[in-house]
Design an enzyme around this catalytic site. Structure first.
Site: not given
Ligand code: NAI
Length: 550
Positions: A95, A148, A166, A237-238, A260-261, A400
């Site tokens: 993963y 995404r 997953k 997912e994603d 899950d997200d 990530n």
């Molecule tokens: P998304 O695309 O729905 O949201 C991203 C957000 O970040 C948006 O609100 C966008 O406006 C904001 N953003 C983008 N560039 C920015 C900047 N320069 N400054 C401020 N804000 C900015 O994506 P999602 O699903 O919310 O995922 C976000 C991140 O979280 C991804 O990298 C994903 O890999 C990570 N994630 C981590 C998980 C974990 O278990 N650690 C699980 C799910 C997601």
């Protein structure tokens, strides 16, 4: 491995039945495979030793990933035996973070199909397509449209590797038997120009449809699943942030679904926040939270956090007033015109700003949460400002893959002079700073969704609720020993992940029964009950119950 009507070479070609070099003489005779495999009977330990040796000869994790996928294509038991023998070593290979590279190169490293590929061009015939899947009792479908993927954006069909990975974690981390799991890629096109022009790309060569058209396709899919696999829970997912939130709202009260997200990330982050408050001697409701990123992960977490705060005795309005969000266009505040309905509860009356440090100075959060996809966004100034305002600033850099983490643990501990309580979305090595060793935890939802999956599987739950994710988060938090917590570790060790998830699944299962959502009778002992459902990567005796084909 179940007894089977298959025999001869068919056995060797079925990864769920194949034992390769471990068939006994009696099995070889009974199955007509004498001479089709080397004339030895190896133990599972010896087979594992060979796998480990072959893996050690690979130079990169991507090569190890390809090797393991190939092993799974031939011998499912040995694959899971390998991964479950050392989860801390193998989770990062099957993963995150290796999966990110595997996704980017999916069409190039592709060997053979796994799971299902359902294109929007099949609209009107989705049910017929689902019926092609050979297993009739499917309990989980993990589905993406590649909208995404991780922090990589829209990568279309290359995202098909994600549901595959997953679902492997359902088995490897929580023991959900693999035959009940179906990875699914819904192909609605991609807006990724690079892949649209890549001759080896494996998806539809068209841009994405309107939201209306996409949702009509997803509606048909979700309804077809109810008919073809009536016991199935759908794990989204994603998807892009807005689709993730809207599709969850669309189906959650009617069907057994979760995202899950939105919910898994929220559960695992909540676990980290609970343990951070243990270290600080505070309560969740005493903290103030500022998110960088207001997409599906951010808003999902904010909503679940508010439910947990309400459970600590404050009103929803009060809970929401402690949560602030900042996205690509700056602080979410009440005059912003570009916000989605689901972001509005977190848009408070505040002067507009596009400067994150300025927002920290004025809001004075105790915790910052990075879910922005932007690597390095928590720079030195951000961490230093948080450290000036707080005795123990909580810094959760959740994006990530690795390069997208908002800051590294080394940066967080160094810039905060050892004051930060830190976790990341990916695994980082321990950090030595100023004579102290810090253990950065991995806030990855793989502590949560496999356990939720096991609880749903074992109880045959009718719905997946937010309360189940809050309970899972609390259960994960409770399993970190105090000596490790003192070193900053907010999550249980990965080496013990199966046991941690069994305990978490048992707590969630109890809640399922308490809430009247189970479809089976309540067992006496919840942990024993969960253990009875856990898959073990061991070969069955194939000589028993074999029906030879005439
Ligand atoms: P998304 O695309 O729905 O949201 C991203 C957000 O970040 C948006 O609100 C966008 O406006 C904001 N953003 C983008 N560039 C920015 C900047 N320069 N400054 C401020 N804000 C900015 O994506 P999602 O699903 O919310 O995922 C976000 C991140 O979280 C991804 O990298 C994903 O890999 C990570 N994630 C981590 C998980 C974990 O278990 N650690 C699980 C799910 C997601």
């Amino acid at each position: 491995m179940a007894s089977t009507a298959k025999h001869g070479v068919e056995i060797l070609r079925d990864p769920s039945l194949n034992k390769s070099t471990a068939f006994t003489e009696a099995e070889k005779q009974a199955l007509d495979i004498v001479g089709l495999v080397p004339d030895v009977t190896e133990t599972e330990e010896l087979q594992l030793r060979r796998v480990m040796m072959q893996l050690s000869e690979k130079n990169t994790d991507l090569e190890r990933y390809i090797y393991l996928v190939n092993l799974l294509d031939h011998n499912e038991t040995l694959f899971y035996r390998t991964v479950m023998s050392d989860p801390a070593r193998f989770l990062p290979i099957v993963y995150d973070p290796t999966i990110a590279e595997a996704c980017l190169k999916f069409g190039h490293i592709y060997r053979q199909p796994r799971g299902m590929y359902l294109s929007i061009t099949r609209r009107g015939k989705v049910k017929e397509v689902l019926k092609n899947w050979p297993e009739k009792d499917v309990r989980f479908i993990c589905v993406t449209d590649g909208g995404r993927i991780l922090g990589l954006g829209d990568i279309g069909a290359n995202g098909a590797a994600i549901p595959i990975g997953k679902l492997q974690l359902y088995t490897a981390c929580a023991g959900v038997p693999p035959q009940y799991l179906l990875p699914m890629y819904l192909d609605a096109g991609t807006n990724n120009e690079q892949y649209l022009h890549d001759p080896l790309y494996l998806g539809l060569r068209r841009t994405r449809p309107s939201t209306e058209e996409l949702y009509a396709f997803v509606d048909e899919f979700v309804e077809a699943v109810q008919e073809v696999f009536p016991k199935c829970c759908i794990h989204f997912e994603d998807w892009t942030g807005a689709d993730a939130v809207h599709l969850l709202q669309r189906y959650r009260d009617q069907y057994c679904v979760y995202n899950d997200d939105v919910q898994g990330t929220a559960g695992i982050t909540l676990a980290g926040m609970i343990n951070a408050t243990k270290l600080k001697g505070t309560k969740l409701k005493d903290e103030k939270y500022l998110f960088l990123g207001a997409g599906s992960a951010g808003v999902g977490l904010a909503n679940l956090l508010c439910s947990a705060l309400v459970a600590q005795g404050i009103s929803l309005k009060e809970a929401q007033s402690r949560v602030f969000m900042f996205d690509i266009n700056g602080l979410l505040e009440s005059t912003r015109k570009d916000l989605a309905d689901f972001q509005r509860p977190y848009a408070h009356q505040h002067a507009p700003t596009r400067d994150f440090v300025e927002a920290i100075e004025s809001i004075k959060p105790t915790t910052i949460i990075g879910v922005s996809t932007v690597g390095g966004a928590f720079n030195q100034k951000v961490i230093e400002t948080m450290s000036r305002i707080n005795e123990r600033p909580v810094v959760l850099a959740l994006s990530n893959p690795t390069e997208h983490a908002e800051c590294t643990p080394e940066q967080a501990y160094t810039w905060s002079k050892g004051k930060a309580i830190y976790a990341a979305g990916v695994q980082f090595a321990p950090i030595h700073y100023n004579g102290q060793t810090f253990l950065p935890g991995q806030a990855n939802n793989f502590y949560i969704f496999p356990a939720i999956g096991m609880a749903v599987f074992a109880t045959r739950a009718k719905r997946v609720t937010d309360e189940m994710f809050i309970e899972a988060g609390q259960a994960v938090a409770d399993q970190v020993p105090s000596e490790l917590l003192k070193q900053g570790l907010l999550y249980p060790l990965q080496s013990n992940i199966l046991e941690a998830e069994i305990q978490t699944a048992a707590r969630v299962a109890k809640l399922v029964f308490d809430s009247g959502l189970a479809r089976i009778a309540r067992p006496a002992d919840m942990v024993v009950f969960i253990r009875q459902h856990v898959y073990k990567p061991e070969y069955a005796n194939e000589a028993q119950g074999v029906t030879k084909a005439a």
